[in-house]
Design a protein around this motif. Structure first.
Motif, PDB file in Angstrom:
ATOM      1  N   GLU A   1      -8.034  -7.768   9.008  1.00 61.05           N
ATOM      2  CA  GLU A   1      -9.341  -9.040   8.326  1.00 61.05           C
ATOM      3  C   GLU A   1     -10.111  -7.530   8.515  1.00 61.05           C
ATOM      4  O   GLU A   1     -10.650  -7.203   8.115  1.00 61.05           O
ATOM      5  N   GLN A   2      -9.551  -6.356   9.460  1.00 56.97           N
ATOM      6  CA  GLN A   2     -10.678  -4.667   9.540  1.00 56.97           C
ATOM      7  C   GLN A   2     -10.125  -3.687   8.723  1.00 56.97           C
ATOM      8  O   GLN A   2     -10.445  -2.209   8.262  1.00 56.97           O
ATOM      9  N   HIS A   3      -9.242  -4.974   7.451  1.00 60.59           N
ATOM     10  CA  HIS A   3      -8.725  -3.809   6.504  1.00 60.59           C
ATOM     11  C   HIS A   3      -8.088  -2.808   6.496  1.00 60.59           C
ATOM     12  O   HIS A   3      -8.537  -1.500   6.190  1.00 60.59           O
ATOM     13  N   CYS A   4      -6.801  -2.783   7.790  1.00 58.78           N
ATOM     14  CA  CYS A   4      -5.944  -1.492   7.889  1.00 58.78           C
ATOM     15  C   CYS A   4      -5.301  -1.546   7.528  1.00 58.78           C
ATOM     16  O   CYS A   4      -4.372  -2.402   6.779  1.00 58.78           O
ATOM     17  N   ASP A   5      -3.901  -0.457   7.289  1.00 54.84           N
ATOM     18  CA  ASP A   5      -3.418   0.537   5.915  1.00 54.84           C
ATOM     19  C   ASP A   5      -2.239   0.033   7.568  1.00 54.84           C
ATOM     20  O   ASP A   5      -1.035  -0.591   5.991  1.00 54.84           O
TER      21      ASP A   5
ATOM     22  N   LYS B   1       0.599  -1.154  -0.455  1.00 58.63           N
ATOM     23  CA  LYS B   1      -0.017  -0.273  -0.175  1.00 58.63           C
ATOM     24  C   LYS B   1       0.936   1.304  -0.084  1.00 58.63           C
ATOM     25  O   LYS B   1       2.018   1.383   0.468  1.00 58.63           O
TER      26      LYS B   1
END
Length: 252
Positions: A189-193, A167
């Motif tokens: 799982e929580q789509h953190c960067d 990213k």
């Protein structure tokens, strides 16, 4: 002056200590004087912290890392025996709060990290937890991975280790202080960067790449020196007693 029993009751209630399944007992670990006039707080109840409590005339040593961890041998001998003997000889209480002090929404280590990094819209890293151990927050504006490393290093006073992902921009940040590097899976799982913790393992390098979450190791000690200070200050204000913080800068 305040009574030890009253302080423990207040802390246990304030931190919801009984709600946590922890790796060590939370609350009073070694009983000293009935009355408390001065508290010394430290991240870990090391021998140097014990010696400082004695030298400063403290009645209570408040630590994030106390004693009696799961898996330790039962006999009170050697290094641990020396520490405990010194506390008992000087009638100093040892009080430790581990996960409850990581989790507390205003006094906790994670709350302090959120404040220092100016994160907004704080939520649970694991939505299934009633008392979240880790959290998620959002930067006020996106940063490049390199900018975020410099920002975290400056704010936390630690030479941050960055394990890169693909990213190019960081906005949503998961974080859990101390030795919680394996929670990078929850961050993914929580789509953190990005995900922040204190320590790093060899496997974390590959996990950051394969989960596509930038990982930042910001120091176990460096990320957990705030909770005990916040708690000690709150105790001081609640009971009108003196407190001080002992800093032994652990580079890990």
């Amino acid at each position: 002056m305040a009574y030890l029993k009253e302080i423990i009751q207040w802390c246990d209630q304030t931190l919801s200590a009984s709600a946590f399944k922890d790796y060590a007992p939370n609350g009073l670990q070694i009983e000293g004087k009935t009355e408390v006039n001065k508290i010394l707080c430290a991240v870990s109840a090391s021998q140097t912290a014990v010696d400082a409590a004695i030298a400063q005339g403290a009645d209570l040593l408040l630590a994030h890392h106390g004693y009696f961890w799961k898996g330790e041998a039962y006999p009170i001998t050697g290094m641990r025996g020396k520490r405990i003997k010194a506390l008992i000889k000087n009638d100093i209480s040892l009080v430790g709060y581990h996960l409850p002090l990581d989790s507390h929404p205003s006094l906790g280590n994670n709350a302090a990290i959120a404040d220092l990094l100016e994160l907004e819209r704080i939520e649970a890293l694991d939505p299934s937890e009633r008392h979240p151990i880790g959290n998620i927050g959002y930067l006020k504006q996106p940063m490049s991975p390199e900018q975020f490393k410099a920002f975290a290093s400056e704010k936390l006073g630690f030479d941050t280790i960055h394990l890169p992902a693909d990213k190019t921009e960081i906005l949503k940040v998961g974080f859990c202080t101390g030795g919680a590097q394996d929670y990078i899976h929850k961050a993914a799982e929580q789509h953190c960067d990005a995900y922040i913790s204190g320590e790093v393992s060899e496997r974390t390098f590959y996990e950051a790449q394969e989960l596509n979450v930038h990982y930042y190791a910001c120091g176990h000690h460096a990320t957990e020196k705030y909770g005990v200070q916040r708690l000690a200050k709150a105790i001081s204000e609640q009971f009108n007693i003196e407190y001080s913080y002992f800093e032994l800068n652990n580079p890990i």
